[in-house]
Scaffold this motif. Structure first.
Motif, PDB file in Angstrom:
ATOM      1  N   HIS A   1     -12.572 -23.856  22.847  1.00 34.09           N
ATOM      2  CA  HIS A   1     -11.706 -22.959  23.616  1.00 34.09           C
ATOM      3  C   HIS A   1     -12.448 -22.378  24.812  1.00 34.09           C
ATOM      4  O   HIS A   1     -11.875 -22.216  25.892  1.00 34.09           O
TER       5      HIS A   1
ATOM      6  N   ARG B   1     -11.422 -23.683  28.697  1.00 35.16           N
ATOM      7  CA  ARG B   1     -10.438 -22.643  29.012  1.00 35.16           C
ATOM      8  C   ARG B   1      -9.803 -22.848  30.388  1.00 35.16           C
ATOM      9  O   ARG B   1      -8.640 -22.504  30.613  1.00 35.16           O
TER      10      ARG B   1
ATOM     11  N   ASN C   1      -5.210 -29.027  31.085  1.00 33.51           N
ATOM     12  CA  ASN C   1      -4.538 -29.395  29.831  1.00 33.51           C
ATOM     13  C   ASN C   1      -4.818 -28.415  28.689  1.00 33.51           C
ATOM     14  O   ASN C   1      -4.492 -28.688  27.541  1.00 33.51           O
ATOM     15  N   TYR C   2      -5.428 -27.284  29.030  1.00 34.64           N
ATOM     16  CA  TYR C   2      -5.847 -26.349  27.977  1.00 34.64           C
ATOM     17  C   TYR C   2      -4.692 -25.894  27.070  1.00 34.64           C
ATOM     18  O   TYR C   2      -4.880 -25.844  25.839  1.00 34.64           O
ATOM     19  N   PRO C   3      -3.497 -25.555  27.596  1.00 31.48           N
ATOM     20  CA  PRO C   3      -2.415 -25.120  26.692  1.00 31.48           C
ATOM     21  C   PRO C   3      -2.107 -26.132  25.595  1.00 31.48           C
ATOM     22  O   PRO C   3      -1.897 -25.770  24.437  1.00 31.48           O
ATOM     23  N   THR C   4      -2.099 -27.422  25.968  1.00 31.77           N
ATOM     24  CA  THR C   4      -1.831 -28.470  24.979  1.00 31.77           C
ATOM     25  C   THR C   4      -3.001 -28.598  24.000  1.00 31.77           C
ATOM     26  O   THR C   4      -2.806 -28.711  22.782  1.00 31.77           O
TER      27      THR C   4
ATOM     28  N   LYS D   1      -5.163 -26.313  23.279  1.00 30.50           N
ATOM     29  CA  LYS D   1      -5.244 -25.089  22.481  1.00 30.50           C
ATOM     30  C   LYS D   1      -4.383 -25.203  21.229  1.00 30.50           C
ATOM     31  O   LYS D   1      -4.814 -24.861  20.118  1.00 30.50           O
ATOM     32  N   THR D   2      -3.151 -25.692  21.392  1.00 26.11           N
ATOM     33  CA  THR D   2      -2.255 -25.864  20.245  1.00 26.11           C
ATOM     34  C   THR D   2      -2.842 -26.839  19.234  1.00 26.11           C
ATOM     35  O   THR D   2      -2.807 -26.603  18.022  1.00 26.11           O
TER      36      THR D   2
END
Length: 382
Positions: free
Chosen positions: A139, A143, A147-150, A152-153
């Motif tokens: 993370h 950060r 593509n961090y949101p994807t 992160k999930t």
């Protein structure tokens, strides 16, 4: 005379042999530690106590011996940060080997089932924490990645899976080894300062009960058992508080027979202010409280006040005699088996104890004594 002396010598030899059989021995070899001291500390509930220390010889070898009355946790230490945990029972011949440089992380132990289980538990949790730390570091590293949101999930799901896998492993360990003192360690292991690995109260209750039956004299078992009792009490408190918050009234219902055998439900009294009073005919505190209730009942009954008195008696004649002697004219119920379900559902820990309900069945007071009850009724009914 010679035969008597020979017999005495034989008996003495047998006694010595018996004593030896109750002694544990912890020996081993630690490379690259020649000339250093190794320490043996007994691990207490909230501290550790040094038992012995020896100097490691030129071959890296060392040895301790002693006696224990039940499986006991020890720390085998080269330093405050370089140590291993052992679980040693009487008569065990424990052998430990490793290298001083990474002794706490990589060692071999034989001759002690408990120590092997402790090593298994610690290594498994250590591997799990390493996986969790690796996921957490991603993370930070990514950060600012588009593509961090994807990602992160995805990592959150992986993190959750690792946690659940560890919890399942530890819970299965407790179930598989119900009478092993290693369970004490399993039940107190944590992911971090706030979160225990084993969070299932039923597993805790089962293990605490099993260990208490085998090792009631163990300080660790006594602490575990006491902690379990507290958690059970806290859970019951939380459960009834949640019911009060969510349902807004006293629940579940109580349905018990009166002296004539007629079942009377607490819920049938909605629309009145009701004092649910738990008592016993042979309890001095309950009998002292009864005259106070008689006066308050005379004062407020016509204004919509009722008493639903639950007896925890097991002797019907003593119950009826107390009702007659104390001139209790309100609703009295009890199953003459201790009314245990009602006690448990309402988390009653001692008697006398009461709850005051309003017209809708909402609890507006609990464990009210004479003056406090008078003031609350005066405010509610006038």
């Amino acid at each position: 005379m010679k035969r008597l002396i020979a017999l005495a010598i034989s008996l003495a030899a047998i006694m010595v042999a018996c004593d030896d059989s109750t002694q544990y021995k912890i020996s081993g070899k630690i490379t690259n530690a020649e000339g250093q001291y190794v320490y043996l500390d007994e691990l207490k509930v909230s501290s550790s106590e040094n038992v012995d220390s020896v100097k490691i010889n030129k071959s890296g070898e060392f040895e301790f011996d002693g006696t224990v009355q039940h499986p006991t946790f020890f720390l085998l230490k080269l330093s405050e940060k370089n140590f291993i945990t052992l679980l040693v029972d009487s008569a065990e011949q424990v052998y430990v080997s490793g290298d001083a440089a990474n002794f706490s992380r990589d060692y071999l132990v034989t001759g002690s089932e408990g120590s092997t289980l402790v090593q298994e538990l610690n290594q498994h949790l250590s591997n799990t924490k390493h996986q969790l730390d690796s996921i957490s570091s991603l993370h930070v590293l990514f950060r600012n990645d588009p593509n961090y949101p994807t990602l992160k999930t995805k990592w959150e799901e992986e993190y959750k899976e690792v946690v659940e896998k560890q919890m399942k492993y530890s819970q299965n360990f407790v179930t598989t080894h119900p009478f092993s003192m290693a369970n004490v360690l399993a039940l107190y292991q944590k992911f971090d300062d706030q979160n225990f690995v084993v969070q299932d109260l039923q597993s805790l209750k089962t293990a605490a009960s099993a260990l208490n039956s085998f090792y009631p004299e163990s300080e660790h078992v006594q602490a575990l058992y006491a902690n379990t009792i507290k958690l059970i009490t806290d859970e019951r408190n939380a459960r009834i508080n949640q019911l009060i918050r969510e349902q807004g009234k006293n629940s579940p219902d109580i349905v018990l027979p009166d002296p004539d055998g007629k079942e009377i439900a607490l819920s049938s009294l909605e629309g009145k202010h009701v004092l649910v009073q738990f008592w016993a005919s042979q309890d001095r505190g309950s009998r002292i409280m009864n005259p106070v209730l008689v006066e308050l009942y005379k004062k407020y009954n016509k204004k919509g006040f009722e008493i639903y008195q639950v007896s925890v008696d097991e002797n019907r004649y003593e119950w009826l005699d107390a009702i007659d002697q104390d001139k209790l004219s309100w609703i009295n119920v009890g199953d003459m088996e201790g009314s245990r379900t009602a006690l448990m559902n309402y988390n009653v820990q001692s008697i006398p104890f009461n709850y005051l309900l309003d017209e809708e069945g909402k609890i507006i007071g609990k464990d009210l004594k004479g003056p406090a009850l008078d003031r609350l009724l005066s405010k509610a009914l006038n």
